[in-house]
Write a protein that holds these residues in place. Structure first.
Motif, short mmCIF file in Angstrom:
data_model
loop_
_atom_site.label_atom_id
_atom_site.label_comp_id
_atom_site.label_asym_id
_atom_site.label_seq_id
_atom_site.Cartn_x
_atom_site.Cartn_y
_atom_site.Cartn_z
N ASN A 129 0.83 -1.21 0.00
CA ASN A 129 0.00 0.00 0.00
C ASN A 129 0.86 1.26 0.00
OD1 ASN A 129 -2.29 -1.55 0.01
ND2 ASN A 129 -2.60 -1.39 2.22
N ASP A 130 1.94 1.26 0.80
CA ASP A 130 2.84 2.41 0.83
C ASP A 130 3.48 2.63 -0.54
OD1 ASP A 130 2.26 2.88 3.45
OD2 ASP A 130 4.06 1.88 4.24
N SER A 131 3.92 1.54 -1.18
CA SER A 131 4.56 1.66 -2.50
C SER A 131 3.59 2.21 -3.53
CB SER A 131 5.10 0.31 -2.95
OG SER A 131 6.07 -0.17 -2.06
N VAL A 132 2.40 1.69 -3.55
CA VAL A 132 1.40 2.16 -4.50
C VAL A 132 1.05 3.62 -4.21
CG1 VAL A 132 -0.99 1.85 -5.28
CG2 VAL A 132 0.49 -0.14 -4.96
N ALA A 133 0.96 3.98 -2.94
CA ALA A 133 0.66 5.36 -2.59
C ALA A 133 1.77 6.30 -3.05
CB ALA A 133 0.46 5.48 -1.08
N ILE B 58 1.85 11.53 -9.40
CA ILE B 58 0.95 12.00 -10.46
C ILE B 58 0.45 13.39 -10.08
CG2 ILE B 58 -1.24 11.61 -11.63
CD1 ILE B 58 -0.79 8.62 -11.20
N ARG B 59 0.55 14.28 -11.03
CA ARG B 59 0.11 15.66 -10.78
C ARG B 59 -0.92 16.05 -11.83
NH1 ARG B 59 5.84 16.63 -9.53
NH2 ARG B 59 5.92 16.75 -7.27
N PHE B 60 -1.90 16.78 -11.38
CA PHE B 60 -2.92 17.31 -12.27
C PHE B 60 -2.77 18.82 -12.30
CE2 PHE B 60 -4.64 13.32 -10.77
CZ PHE B 60 -5.07 12.74 -11.95
N TYR B 61 -2.87 19.38 -13.48
CA TYR B 61 -2.75 20.82 -13.63
C TYR B 61 -4.04 21.38 -14.17
CZ TYR B 61 2.22 19.86 -13.18
OH TYR B 61 3.42 19.44 -12.73
N HIS B 62 -4.39 22.51 -13.64
CA HIS B 62 -5.55 23.24 -14.14
C HIS B 62 -5.05 24.26 -15.15
CE1 HIS B 62 -9.45 25.07 -14.27
NE2 HIS B 62 -8.92 26.25 -14.00
N VAL B 63 -5.54 24.18 -16.36
CA VAL B 63 -5.07 25.04 -17.44
C VAL B 63 -6.09 26.15 -17.64
CG1 VAL B 63 -4.43 25.13 -19.86
CG2 VAL B 63 -3.93 23.08 -18.51
N ASN B 64 -5.62 27.38 -17.55
CA ASN B 64 -6.47 28.54 -17.80
C ASN B 64 -6.13 29.14 -19.16
OD1 ASN B 64 -7.80 28.48 -15.35
ND2 ASN B 64 -6.19 29.64 -14.33
N SER B 65 -7.12 29.58 -19.89
CA SER B 65 -6.97 30.31 -21.15
C SER B 65 -6.12 29.58 -22.18
CB SER B 65 -6.36 31.70 -20.90
OG SER B 65 -7.10 32.39 -19.94
N GLY B 66 -6.12 28.27 -22.14
CA GLY B 66 -5.41 27.51 -23.15
C GLY B 66 -3.90 27.52 -23.02
N SER B 67 -3.33 28.19 -22.01
CA SER B 67 -1.88 28.20 -21.86
C SER B 67 -1.45 27.05 -20.96
CB SER B 67 -1.42 29.54 -21.27
OG SER B 67 -1.94 29.68 -19.96
N MET B 68 -0.38 26.39 -21.31
CA MET B 68 0.15 25.27 -20.55
C MET B 68 1.09 25.81 -19.47
SD MET B 68 -1.13 22.50 -21.72
CE MET B 68 -0.04 21.25 -21.11
N PRO B 69 1.05 25.24 -18.28
CA PRO B 69 1.96 25.69 -17.24
C PRO B 69 3.38 25.24 -17.55
CG PRO B 69 0.74 23.80 -16.48
CD PRO B 69 0.19 24.18 -17.83
N THR B 70 4.33 25.99 -17.11
CA THR B 70 5.72 25.60 -17.29
C THR B 70 6.24 25.06 -15.98
OG1 THR B 70 6.45 27.82 -16.75
CG2 THR B 70 6.10 27.32 -19.08
#
Length: 183
Positions: free
Chosen positions: A139-143, A149-161
């Motif tokens: 469980n620790d390894s899977v966690a 994994i990261r999720f990014y919220h994209v505003n106005s069609g621009s990709m975060p750097t």
């Protein structure tokens, strides 16, 4: 302190002795409201819940009124006749059934479960420990794997750097391809 000879059984800590007096079975019963907790609200059926004529397709008014009267009276009297025949045997059966369920719970199931919890208490602890030893590292390894994994919220069609993540990814790809090269 009181004299022990003058104390009642309850004061001595003993159960009171049974008497030969008959038990009074007079219950406070509300005959007008026979379902005070509303456990059978779903059984209320009226004529309008069963029969309905849409606008423009009406039968004769006399037939509609007679149908209503026949439905309500037959429902009432059929229930009364069936309950007059079967209510007392059903009440006897249900009383005996619940008495047996309560008896089994008090004198069989609860002592059995308590005995099993005593007998298998140590086994339960060993199994719990084994599951923790085997499953917690997985469980620790899977966690940790999924924590990358990261999720990014994209505003106005621009990709975060995210320069650091990209550089770390490029380094790992370079190391992986370098170690896989056949010389």
């Amino acid at each position: 302190k009181r004299n022990p000879t003058n104390m009642t059984d309850a004061e001595k800590g003993h159960a009171p002795e049974t008497s030969d007096e008959p038990v009074n079975l007079k219950f406070n019963m509300n005959v007008a409201n026979r379902d005070p907790n509303g456990i059978n609200e779903h059984l209320k059926v009226s004529f309008s819940e069963v029969f309905a004529e849409p606008h423009g397709n009406y039968s004769f008014d006399a037939i509609w009124k007679a149908s209503f009267t026949i439905f309500e009276c037959s429902k009432l009297w059929c229930y009364r006749i069936v309950s007059a025949i079967f209510a007392l045997p059903c009440a006897l059966f249900c009383g005996c059934y619940f008495a047996c369920v309560i008896f089994g719970q008090i004198w069989a199931y609860t002592p059995c479960l308590r005995g099993l919890s005593i007998v298998f208490g140590c086994t339960f602890k060993v199994i719990t420990l084994c599951v923790q030893v085997c499953c917690n590292p997985v469980n620790d390894s899977v966690a940790r794997l999924f924590s990358r994994i990261r999720f990014y919220h994209v505003n106005s069609g621009s990709m975060p750097t995210v320069k650091q993540d990209v550089e770390a990814f490029d380094e790992s790809v370079t190391l992986t391809t370098a170690s896989l090269k056949v010389v």
